[in-house]
Design a protein around this motif. Structure first.
Motif, PDB file in Angstrom:
ATOM      1  N   ALA A  59      51.042  32.340  69.061  1.00 35.99           N
ATOM      2  CA  ALA A  59      52.553  32.873  68.837  1.00 35.99           C
ATOM      3  C   ALA A  59      53.190  31.781  67.931  1.00 35.99           C
ATOM      4  N   ASN A  60      53.179  30.736  68.371  1.00 34.10           N
ATOM      5  CA  ASN A  60      53.799  29.567  67.482  1.00 34.10           C
ATOM      6  C   ASN A  60      53.340  29.703  66.011  1.00 34.10           C
ATOM      7  N   ARG A  61      51.789  29.637  65.801  1.00 34.18           N
ATOM      8  CA  ARG A  61      51.262  29.710  64.594  1.00 34.18           C
ATOM      9  C   ARG A  61      51.764  30.622  63.835  1.00 34.18           C
ATOM     10  N   HIS A  62      52.076  32.064  64.396  1.00 37.10           N
ATOM     11  CA  HIS A  62      52.581  33.030  63.597  1.00 37.10           C
ATOM     12  C   HIS A  62      54.073  32.803  63.232  1.00 37.10           C
ATOM     13  N   ARG A  63      54.701  32.310  64.070  1.00 34.05           N
ATOM     14  CA  ARG A  63      56.189  31.927  63.942  1.00 34.05           C
ATOM     15  C   ARG A  63      56.462  30.957  62.692  1.00 34.05           C
ATOM     16  N   LEU A  64      55.517  30.140  62.656  1.00 35.99           N
ATOM     17  CA  LEU A  64      55.537  29.081  61.411  1.00 35.99           C
ATOM     18  C   LEU A  64      54.743  29.566  60.256  1.00 35.99           C
ATOM     19  N   GLU A  65      54.050  30.553  60.261  1.00 32.10           N
ATOM     20  CA  GLU A  65      53.428  31.109  59.049  1.00 32.10           C
ATOM     21  C   GLU A  65      54.451  32.018  58.413  1.00 32.10           C
ATOM     22  N   THR A  66      55.238  32.654  59.252  1.00 35.57           N
ATOM     23  CA  THR A  66      56.323  33.518  58.936  1.00 35.57           C
ATOM     24  C   THR A  66      57.414  33.067  58.402  1.00 35.57           C
ATOM     25  N   ALA A  67      57.598  31.984  58.857  1.00 33.42           N
ATOM     26  CA  ALA A  67      58.811  30.985  58.407  1.00 33.42           C
ATOM     27  C   ALA A  67      58.547  30.323  56.832  1.00 33.42           C
ATOM     28  N   LEU A  68      57.180  29.904  56.760  1.00 35.94           N
ATOM     29  CA  LEU A  68      56.831  29.425  55.584  1.00 35.94           C
ATOM     30  C   LEU A  68      56.769  30.633  54.443  1.00 35.94           C
ATOM     31  N   GLN A  69      56.278  31.702  54.708  1.00 34.73           N
ATOM     32  CA  GLN A  69      56.181  33.029  53.734  1.00 34.73           C
ATOM     33  C   GLN A  69      57.912  33.145  53.399  1.00 34.73           C
ATOM     34  N   GLU A  70      58.716  33.036  54.297  1.00 34.76           N
ATOM     35  CA  GLU A  70      60.039  33.593  54.036  1.00 34.76           C
ATOM     36  C   GLU A  70      60.597  32.472  53.132  1.00 34.76           C
ATOM     37  N   SER A  73      59.362  33.057  49.650  1.00 37.28           N
ATOM     38  CA  SER A  73      59.595  34.141  48.651  1.00 37.28           C
ATOM     39  C   SER A  73      61.025  33.842  48.526  1.00 37.28           C
ATOM     40  N   GLY A  74      61.828  32.940  48.793  1.00 33.85           N
ATOM     41  CA  GLY A  74      63.167  32.569  48.344  1.00 33.85           C
ATOM     42  C   GLY A  74      64.162  32.848  49.565  1.00 33.85           C
ATOM     43  N   GLY A  75      63.790  33.032  50.721  1.00 31.99           N
ATOM     44  CA  GLY A  75      64.434  33.162  51.775  1.00 31.99           C
ATOM     45  C   GLY A  75      65.050  32.106  52.233  1.00 31.99           C
ATOM     46  N   GLY A  76      65.918  31.918  53.218  1.00 28.90           N
ATOM     47  CA  GLY A  76      66.331  30.591  53.819  1.00 28.90           C
ATOM     48  C   GLY A  76      67.911  30.268  53.130  1.00 28.90           C
ATOM     49  N   ARG A  77      68.486  29.413  53.781  1.00 28.58           N
ATOM     50  CA  ARG A  77      69.832  28.974  53.244  1.00 28.58           C
ATOM     51  C   ARG A  77      69.840  27.388  53.468  1.00 28.58           C
ATOM     52  N   LYS A  78      70.393  26.700  52.359  1.00 19.73           N
ATOM     53  CA  LYS A  78      70.672  25.300  52.369  1.00 19.73           C
ATOM     54  C   LYS A  78      71.983  25.054  53.293  1.00 19.73           C
TER      55      LYS A  78
END
Length: 84
Positions: A59-70, A73-78
């Motif tokens: 579950a943790n690995r999936h969460r980290l991989e999803t966050a990296l993909q996001e 792909s330009g997601g996230g905010r400063k």
């Protein structure tokens, strides 16, 4: 990565250990009648252990991989850090 035999490692112990600590060099000590060993900086070892721990649970690995993909792909905010 540096490979040395046991005698060379022992004769230049301080230099080899300084190389491990100062340059983050990984030293493989080759032994004729035994298995080879690896000498590495404790901070490097701890970082590897932490990574293995974080990726150990599916579950943790999936969460980290999803966050990296996001993020890729330009997601996230400063955001600015909160100074206390």
């Amino acid at each position: 990565m540096k490979v040395v035999n046991y005698s060379e490692f022992r004769q230049n112990l301080a230099d080899n250990l300084n190389s491990v600590n100062d340059d983050h060099e990984i030293v493989v000590v080759s032994r004729t009648k035994g298995r080879n060993i690896v000498v590495m900086d404790l901070d490097e070892f701890n970082a590897i252990q932490e990574t293995l721990h974080l990726l150990g649970a599916a579950a943790n690995r999936h969460r980290l991989e999803t966050a990296l993909q996001e993020m890729e792909s330009g997601g996230g905010r400063k955001r600015k850090l909160i100074n206390e």
